[in-house]
Design an enzyme around this catalytic site. Structure first.
Site, short mmCIF file in Angstrom:
data_model
loop_
_atom_site.label_atom_id
_atom_site.label_comp_id
_atom_site.label_asym_id
_atom_site.label_seq_id
_atom_site.Cartn_x
_atom_site.Cartn_y
_atom_site.Cartn_z
N ASN A 9 1.09 -9.76 0.30
CA ASN A 9 0.86 -9.33 -1.20
C ASN A 9 1.92 -10.12 -2.76
O ASN A 9 2.50 -9.42 -2.52
CB ASN A 9 0.68 -7.76 -1.59
CG ASN A 9 -0.31 -7.42 -2.47
OD1 ASN A 9 -0.49 -8.58 -3.66
ND2 ASN A 9 -0.03 -5.97 -2.83
N LYS A 11 1.09 -9.34 -5.74
CA LYS A 11 1.31 -8.72 -6.91
C LYS A 11 0.92 -9.09 -8.42
O LYS A 11 0.10 -10.91 -7.88
CB LYS A 11 2.04 -7.32 -6.89
CG LYS A 11 2.69 -7.33 -5.74
CD LYS A 11 3.43 -5.70 -5.83
CE LYS A 11 3.74 -4.93 -4.13
NZ LYS A 11 4.23 -3.65 -4.00
N HIS A 93 -4.47 -0.33 -3.73
CA HIS A 93 -3.34 -0.09 -3.20
C HIS A 93 -2.63 0.66 -4.63
O HIS A 93 -3.30 1.27 -5.39
CB HIS A 93 -2.64 -1.83 -3.65
CG HIS A 93 -1.15 -2.09 -3.75
ND1 HIS A 93 -0.44 -1.53 -4.88
CD2 HIS A 93 -0.35 -2.44 -2.67
CE1 HIS A 93 0.98 -1.64 -3.95
NE2 HIS A 93 0.40 -2.80 -3.18
N GLU A 95 -0.37 0.97 -6.74
CA GLU A 95 -0.56 0.41 -7.84
C GLU A 95 -1.19 0.15 -8.64
O GLU A 95 -1.50 0.60 -10.23
CB GLU A 95 0.68 -0.94 -8.08
CG GLU A 95 1.87 -0.77 -7.69
CD GLU A 95 2.34 -2.08 -7.07
OE1 GLU A 95 1.93 -3.17 -7.02
OE2 GLU A 95 3.38 -1.61 -6.11
N GLU A 163 0.77 2.78 3.23
CA GLU A 163 2.56 2.49 1.94
C GLU A 163 2.62 4.16 1.50
O GLU A 163 1.65 3.92 0.09
CB GLU A 163 1.64 1.30 1.11
CG GLU A 163 0.94 -0.06 1.96
CD GLU A 163 1.21 -1.69 0.90
OE1 GLU A 163 1.85 -1.95 1.18
OE2 GLU A 163 1.01 -1.50 -0.25
N GLY A 169 8.79 -1.45 -2.87
CA GLY A 169 9.60 -2.01 -3.53
C GLY A 169 11.00 -1.46 -3.95
O GLY A 169 11.89 -1.42 -4.94
N SER A 209 9.09 -1.92 1.82
CA SER A 209 10.35 -2.31 2.39
C SER A 209 9.92 -2.72 3.68
O SER A 209 10.80 -2.82 3.97
CB SER A 209 11.08 -1.24 1.38
OG SER A 209 11.50 -0.98 0.64
#
Ligand code: 13P
Length: 250
Positions: A9, A11, A93, A95, A163, A169, A209
């Site tokens: 991904n 992003k 996701h 985000e 996730e 991250g 990660s």
């Protein structure tokens, strides 16, 4: 036999110059022992799909609108993604759940629309640190799984990605026991929902990660069928060893 899946991904990263990374990936994995999916930003989809045509690298998108077309300025529909050459789309996701207030119900509608357009959906679930500390993880996963999975979901058109938000991250990853617990839970919830055979065939990815250095350990965990990789998918030199580690467990 279920093929494992390494998904990347990108992003909101990548311009025309980044296409060389996709070309490098295509060259490095002519006949991989696992599926490879790369999800660049929408602006690169069509060019990426041309680059990866007739290769083992599949190209996917990062979101779609729930409607097939209409007055939705700035949005992109699932049929448009398919038209651009995407064969999959990431949905839900964290985000997007956080930055765009996406609800489970909306994610389910988007997934239904994506399935109707012939796309595979990679539906994401995961608890925040506050939810884990409040011992709400199992409940959140169960609720989000049931509510974001549309009735059109099958093992052939759906992949789930666990996730944990606090691992994205951050360089932090759950323990192997924590990943095994959640993946086992998702598998048994899927069994209730889809039946044992479909549940066993549906691929469960871990994301958060994942790096070349920890990939092999993560891929050795029960019920982990691959990874959804963010930062380490941007460069072929990082993503390739992760794919190799997955192939070694296939
Ligand atoms: P990182 O691999 O950068 O932690 O991102 C994970 C992720 O959010 C993939 O969708």
């Amino acid at each position: 036999m279920k093929r494992k899946l390494a998904a990347g991904n990108w992003k909101m990263h990548g311009t025309n110059a980044s296409l060389t990374e996709i070309a490098a990936l295509v060259t490095a994995h002519p006949a991989p022992g696992a599926d490879i999916l790369l999800c660049p930003p929408a602006t690169l989809l069509a060019r990426a799909a041309v680059l990866a045509a007739d290769s083992a690298v599949m190209i996917g998108a990062q979101d779609c609108h729930a409607a097939a077309s209409g007055a939705h300025t700035g949005d992109i529909s699932a049929p448009m993604l398919a038209d651009a050459g995407a064969t999959a789309v990431i949905l839900g996701h964290s985000e997007r759940r956080e930055n765009h207030s996406e609800t489970n119900e909306l994610i389910s509608e988007k997934a239904h629309s994506a399935h109707a357009a012939g796309l595979t959906t990679v539906i994401c679930l995961g608890e925040t640190l506050a939810q884990r500390e409040a011992a709400q993880t199992l409940e959140i996963i169960a609720t989000d799984l049931h509510a974001s999975l549309p009735d059109s979901a099958t093992a052939a058109n759906t992949v789930l990605a666990y996730e944990p938000v606090w691992a994205i991250g951050t360089g932090l990853t759950p323990t192997e026991a924590q990943i095994a617990e959640i993946h086992g839970l998702i598998r048994s919830l899927l069994s209730e929902r889809l039946g044992e055979t479909e549940a066993a065939a549906l691929r469960l990815l871990y994301g958060g990660s994942v790096k070349p250095g920890n990939a092999a350990g993560i891929f050795g965990i029960a019920n982990v069928d691959g990874a959804l990789v963010g930062g380490a998918s941007l460069k072929a030199a990082d993503f390739s060893p992760i794919i190799n580690a997955l192939e070694a467990t296939a």
